[in-house]
Enzyme design. Structure first.
Site, PDB file in Angstrom:
ATOM      1  CG  ASP A   1      22.174   4.607 -29.149  1.00 53.12           C
ATOM      2  OD1 ASP A   1      23.217   5.005 -29.696  1.00 53.12           O
ATOM      3  OD2 ASP A   1      21.651   3.508 -29.371  1.00 53.12           O
TER       4      ASP A   1
ATOM      5  CG  HIS B   1      -1.973  -1.075   1.150  1.00 52.42           C
ATOM      6  ND1 HIS B   1      -2.200  -1.945   2.180  1.00 52.42           N
ATOM      7  CD2 HIS B   1      -2.800  -1.446   0.151  1.00 52.42           C
ATOM      8  CE1 HIS B   1      -3.142  -2.805   1.835  1.00 52.42           C
ATOM      9  NE2 HIS B   1      -3.527  -2.521   0.607  1.00 52.42           N
TER      10      HIS B   1
END
Length: 565
Positions: A387, A216
């Site tokens: 990249d 949670h």
């Protein structure tokens, strides 16, 4: 907040809409946050689970044949109401026995428990199984152990048993015998963020992780450092083994579960280490799952579940299901397996041959030196438009050639020697550059006759032209597309621009270098048409193409002595 949602207040409704819209076997209960199977399986035990949302694909993703009949979707990290659970009970058929599968959280226990009591008061047969598999807190926690990742295995066992026609008492007994042998431990590499929230529930330093977290978004049992995937796997496995009393020789299943933002690459690495750690304890892992099954929104991290099993449980865990969120298990090997292949090795053809023409060796290793020296420059250029791996890739190939310098000092003929160089480049240079440079060198070698051992300038220039033509045919790039071809094509044209009887190699070399430099400079002011630079469009304008720059680097090293000769 960057999330693919509409309104934070509507995420559960939109979740249900998306899930049921893409799956005709699922439906929502009008007016309630409940997902059910569209084909009601009368005559078998109905299985209902649920809890707060934010754990997707749990729980609604496990509704389907062979798993759940309905899932109740509460607000994010909040238990659904007892009324919503009652709506699910009614939706699955009021004449069916119902087994509720509930994680051990107070809100879930109260709301599902009240719905169970209400069902029983109306004359229905209803029962609850509580999952409390978290080993991080142990039995000392006031609220008891939390229900976390292992819950999905309970869904699967119960679903397969119900699909096979087993009764509610039998299924409940089966699960209650299974649960004591199942444990889960998790680690968070960072916090998750609730939709609409301004900040997560906790923050971590660069090198910190949370051990033993719940699902949670809360903090874990303790904070520490992660180290490697091997260290993480060992700690998680050790904790489950110790808490659940797993012993050498036990047959178990393993679930490596992503918490929401862990890429499959990392989960596969972790899964391999989990299996190794389990083998270290003498455990016999019969089935393994690696995937994202019960999450904590977008939390990076993972949980590991180990559960003791027998043949009956293995059959149920491996049974078919069409639940959209389920991940098929794999059967682990006793250890990582390998298979071998025998590829031809052109370098082997060099062994025992006579020394090759020193001129060709000198040219090669001048190019090697130049590429290694230019690695950082090429990397920086490539970061601006690609990249950032061009310099690294080419330097890797250069270093590989350097380590094979002794082997490359001899060859039966030039054609064989060029083929060996091409093999090294193909093997060592990654990305687009590897195959392109390998083909280029291979074509250069084919310009020489079998058995020929001395460099002939006319053969070399013809080979250069043929190599460039073959690269152009393979990749389709032309001058103006801002690729390596913007340097290679002008150089090839210069080498072929003089009649055969009037070819001064020194003048040809100088002209080729000048034309390659001009072509490279021209790429600075154009929008790339092909290649990596084309992905960034106009943002590449102002930066010369790194591939073309690389060509000028090694071409200068190779041809400059001739040009100045």
């Amino acid at each position: 907040m960057r999330k693919l949602i509409n309104d934070p207040a509507d995420v559960v409704e939109d979740l249900i809409t998306g899930l049921t819209a893409r799956n005709r076997d699922l439906a929502r209960v009008t007016g309630w946050p409940v997902v059910v199977r569209t084909e009601r399986a009368d005559g078998k035990v109905a299985l209902i689970s649920g809890g707060g949302s934010g754990h997707e694909p749990a729980h609604a993703g496990f509704v389907g044949r062979g798993m759940l009949d309905a899932a109740v979707c509460g607000p994010v990290f909040t238990s659904p109401s007892a009324d919503a659970v009652q709506a699910a009970l009614q939706a699955v058929g009021e004449d069916r026995d119902v087994l509720l599968i509930v994680k051990n959280y107070t809100g879930d226990l109260l709301n599902f428990g009240l719905a169970e009591e209400t069902a029983q008061a109306s004359g229905r047969t209803a029962a609850t199984v509580v999952v409390a598999d978290d080993v991080a807190l142990g039995d000392s926690a006031g609220a008891g152990r939390r229900g976390i990742g292992g819950t999905v295995l309970v869904h699967k066992i119960a679903g397969a048993a119900a699909e096979a026609g087993r009764g509610i008492t039998d299924i409940r007994r089966l699960l209650e015998e299974f649960l004591p042998g199942m444990g889960t431990m998790g680690v968070a590499l960072g916090p998750g963020l609730v939709p609409g929230a301004d900040a997560p529930n906790f923050d971590l330093a660069e090198d910190e992780v949370e051990w033993g977290l719940g699902i949670h978004g809360e903090s874990g049992k303790e904070r520490g450092t992660a180290g490697s995937a091997r260290h993480v796997a060992a700690r998680l496995v050790d904790a489950v083994v110790a808490d659940r009393g797993l012993r050498d020789g036990d047959a178990v299943v393993a679930l490596v579960n992503g918490l929401g933002a862990t890429p499959p690459l990392e989960l596969e690495i972790l899964a391999g280490e989990v299996l190794a750690a389990a083998r270290g304890h003498g455990l016999d892992v019969r089935l393994c799952w690696s995937g994202t099954l019960l999450t904590s929104l977008d939390m990076p991290g993972a949980s590991v579940t180990l559960a003791r099993v027998d043949d009956e449980l293995l059959e149920l865990l491996g049974a078919d299901t069409d639940a959209p969120g389920w991940v098929r298990p794999t059967v682990p090997a006793g250890s990582p397996r390998e298979t071998t292949v025998d590829l031809p090795d052109p370098l082997a053809e060099l062994a025992g041959a006579d020394r090759i023409d020193p001129a060709v060796l000198d040219a090669l290793f001048r190019a090697v030196d130049a590429v290694e020296e230019a690695e950082q420059r090429l990397t920086e250029l490539d970061r601006k438009v690609g990249d950032g791996d061009l310099g690294t890739n080419l330097a890797r190939g250069a270093r590989a050639l350097r380590t094979r310098q002794e082997q490359l000092g001899a060859a039966p003929d030039l054609r064989t020697w060029f083929r060996a160089v091409a093999h090294v480049l193909q093997h060592e240079v990654g990305g687009t550059s590897g195959p392109l440079y390998s083909l280029f060198v291979l074509a250069l070698g084919e310009a020489f006759e079998p058995g020929e051992r001395e460099i002939r300038p006319e053969a070399l220039t013809a080979g250069f032209q043929d190599a460039v033509a073959r690269l152009q045919e393979l990749g389709g790039a032309r001058v103006g597309d801002s690729t390596m071809m913007d340097a290679l094509i002008p150089a090839a044209e210069a080498l072929g621009g003089v009649p055969a009887n009037d070819r001064d190699p020194h003048r040809l070399a100088a002209e080729a270098l000048a034309r390659a430099a001009e072509g490279t400079e021209a790429t600075t002011g154009v929008v790339a048409g092909l290649g990596r630079s084309s992905y960034v469009g106009e943002r590449a304008v102002g930066t010369p193409d790194p591939g073309a720059v690389a060509v000028t680097v090694w071409l200068e090293a190779v041809l400059r002595p001739w040009a100045d000769g």
